[in-house]
Design a protein around this motif. Sequence first.
Motif, PDB file in Angstrom:
ATOM      1  N   UNK A 244      -4.309 -32.542  52.165  1.00  0.00           N
ATOM      2  CA  UNK A 244      -3.049 -31.842  51.951  1.00  0.00           C
ATOM      3  C   UNK A 244      -1.812 -32.717  51.973  1.00  0.00           C
ATOM      4  N   UNK A 245      -1.912 -33.979  52.418  1.00  0.00           N
ATOM      5  CA  UNK A 245      -0.744 -34.843  52.504  1.00  0.00           C
ATOM      6  C   UNK A 245      -0.764 -35.950  51.476  1.00  0.00           C
ATOM      7  N   UNK A 246       0.238 -36.817  51.555  1.00  0.00           N
ATOM      8  CA  UNK A 246       0.304 -37.953  50.653  1.00  0.00           C
ATOM      9  C   UNK A 246      -0.792 -38.949  51.030  1.00  0.00           C
ATOM     10  N   UNK A 247      -1.532 -39.410  50.039  1.00  0.00           N
ATOM     11  CA  UNK A 247      -2.638 -40.325  50.294  1.00  0.00           C
ATOM     12  C   UNK A 247      -2.608 -41.473  49.295  1.00  0.00           C
ATOM     13  N   UNK A 248      -2.758 -42.673  49.811  1.00  0.00           N
ATOM     14  CA  UNK A 248      -2.864 -43.865  48.973  1.00  0.00           C
ATOM     15  C   UNK A 248      -4.333 -44.258  48.904  1.00  0.00           C
ATOM     16  N   UNK A 249      -4.869 -44.331  47.688  1.00  0.00           N
ATOM     17  CA  UNK A 249      -6.277 -44.648  47.467  1.00  0.00           C
ATOM     18  C   UNK A 249      -6.367 -46.021  46.813  1.00  0.00           C
ATOM     19  N   UNK A 250      -7.200 -46.889  47.369  1.00  0.00           N
ATOM     20  CA  UNK A 250      -7.338 -48.241  46.832  1.00  0.00           C
ATOM     21  C   UNK A 250      -8.611 -48.378  46.017  1.00  0.00           C
TER      22      UNK A 250
END
Length: 434
Positions: A244-250
């Motif tokens: 549900x929140x901001x997520x940074x995916x690498x």
Amino acid sequence: MSFDTLGLSPALLRALNEHGYTDPTPVQLAAIPVVLAGSDLMAGAQTGTGKTAAFALPMLERLYPAGQRAVSSRKPRALVLTPTRELAAQVQESVRNYGKHLNARSITVFGGVGMGPQIDALRRGVDILVATPGRLLDHMQRRSVDLSAIEIVVLDEADRMLDMGFLPSMKRVLGALPRERQTLLFSATFSAEIKALASQFMRDPQEIQIARPNSVAATVTHRVHPVDQEFKRDLLLHLLERSGGQTLVFGRTKHGCDKLARLLEKAGLRAAAIHGNKSQNQRTRALSDFKTGRVNVLVATDIAARGLDIDQLPMVINFELPMVAEDYVHRIGRTGRAGAEGLAISLVCRAEEGQLRDIRKLLKQDLAIVPVEGFEPTQPPRLDAPVGANRPTKSRAQQHARRPHAQQNRGNGEHAAGNRKRRGQHTKPASRNI
């Protein structure tokens, strides 16, 4: 201690107060007096520790003592070298915010945009130049920039500039500067190459180390979800649906990041990719959309994400582990900043067991191995096995027999929730694993 005790002018203190900054961070407490004294400095500090202000504030104080411009010149007097366009833009923004009551003149020059406006700005006159090495060399070759009046040079994230192959460019730039100058070097790690660079271009630098090399914030929780490679995408969707929140995916490659972002969008998530092949406008827009919440998931490569300044980022997910263990530290530095809690999740398949062991060895700590119900791997990573050891393989028939529905729909953009529902999995609350 407060900023009031560090010898900064009222104009700088006023700007800090207006932006809500009252207490300096450890790197600011250690670095600001050294820079104000005019000494060269080697500072070991991770991203998110406040290092930009640690050099920007005393740099502005030295260029504008008592809030006044000390020298009337159209040539740049301070140079900040950064590895990426994003970091250059963020440093420029910080300089502008801190120097708002000084009428500080600063510009950025980086690639991916036209040189014309940059040349015009340089001709009009500037005190502080923030640049990436490649574009700065372009200006030097065109003779559109004069570095003969540089008094202070900052090498920001020097370790990343070396990783990106900028060492020859850095040497060319440093060799073109006046010998009588102040040199400030900020780096997460001090490799042999960085120490050699310092010995060649710095004068008796003072050294400060805020955190031990290759350390991560204590407020970050590390979690490893073992999973078979072919079900990583399903597991990623499962986690993102519940975060549900901001997520940074690498991701590891530019093409892979684009492909993953498209998959997430098809699954109904607001996602964007950021990497070196994107134009500067595309990168700026993606980052802005992520910061403002128009995009919830930003998929990035290591280089593109370096220097991203994102406040209150609750979670980082390593869809693929980095090939170099040190890059794990830089990735995780995006979360758990300024004392906030953060969660770092890594989706690890059997082929990445060597990289996972290298990361654990570098951090000198165990990472919690937490299988996700319904995604337990048929071949879990073996952390005690030697790197490169032979590992058993399974046939394609075995893979299909394991999870037929997910295998049939993998990567086709169909929402993964339907597959999981048919398998009767994931009926327990998401908080169990997030």
